[in-house]
Design a protein around this motif. Structure first.
Motif, PDB file in Angstrom:
ATOM      1  N   LEU A  20       0.796  -1.226   0.000  1.00 43.90           N
ATOM      2  CA  LEU A  20       0.000   0.000   0.000  1.00 43.90           C
ATOM      3  C   LEU A  20       0.830   1.278   0.000  1.00 43.90           C
ATOM      4  N   ASP A  25      -2.889   3.739   5.383  1.00 46.75           N
ATOM      5  CA  ASP A  25      -3.599   2.618   4.782  1.00 46.75           C
ATOM      6  C   ASP A  25      -3.117   1.293   5.355  1.00 46.75           C
ATOM      7  N   ARG A  71      -9.260   3.588  -4.647  1.00 47.73           N
ATOM      8  CA  ARG A  71      -7.803   3.560  -4.733  1.00 47.73           C
ATOM      9  C   ARG A  71      -7.311   3.897  -6.143  1.00 47.73           C
TER      10      ARG A  71
END
Length: 155
Positions: A20, A25, A71
């Motif tokens: 990530l 996150d 995302r």
């Protein structure tokens, strides 16, 4: 559950961070993974089975996050935040940055092999790949790391 958390939280965080690439996150992912474990009532044969299950769960969860609608449409920060688990050696930050820049298939294999000290066979079983594939990915990942570090690494 407390013991499982204490034994694995740092490893899970590092794997999440590799995928990530930011601490916020990654922290959220770690929390979600342990919540899934709690809800699943999964029992493990031994600590290695537990660790392997968590690694596979982490990888799958992070991939799902990376594929999510949110995302794919949000703007990434130009620079990664400083990782709390970095060593303060001369070039360790550079090595970590280069590792994080590798494609996922090399990054996770190198991490599991060098940081978590799994064998090629164990990594192949966890990632559901052939041992020869893992060996090839390790060799290619090492080559990419060496090239990105200027051809050599002396610590």
């Amino acid at each position: 559950m407390d013991d499982i958390y204490k034994r694995n939280v740092e490893m899970i965080y590092r794997i999440c961070f590799m995928y990530l690439k930011n601490s916020t996150d990654s922290e959220d992912a770690v929390q979600s993974i342990f919540l899934k474990l709690l809800k699943s009532n999964t029992s493990f044969a031994d600590p290695e089975h537990e660790k392997a299950w968590l690694i596979v769960m982490t990888r799958n969860y992070c991939k799902d996050i990376l594929k999510s609608w949110w995302r794919t449409r949000k703007v990434e920060l130009a620079r990664l935040p400083e990782a709390v688990w970095r060593d303060d050696g001369d070039r360790s930050g550079e090595v970590l940055d280069q590792l994080l820049a590798l494609p996922d298939k090399y990054k996770i294999v190198l991490y599991l092999y060098y940081f978590e000290e799994y064998s090629v066979r164990e990594i192949a079983n966890m990632l559901i790949r052939k041992e020869s594939t893992i060996q090839t990915q390790l060799a290619k990942g090492r080559t990419l790391m060496k090239l990105s570090l200027g051809g050599h690494y002396d610590k």
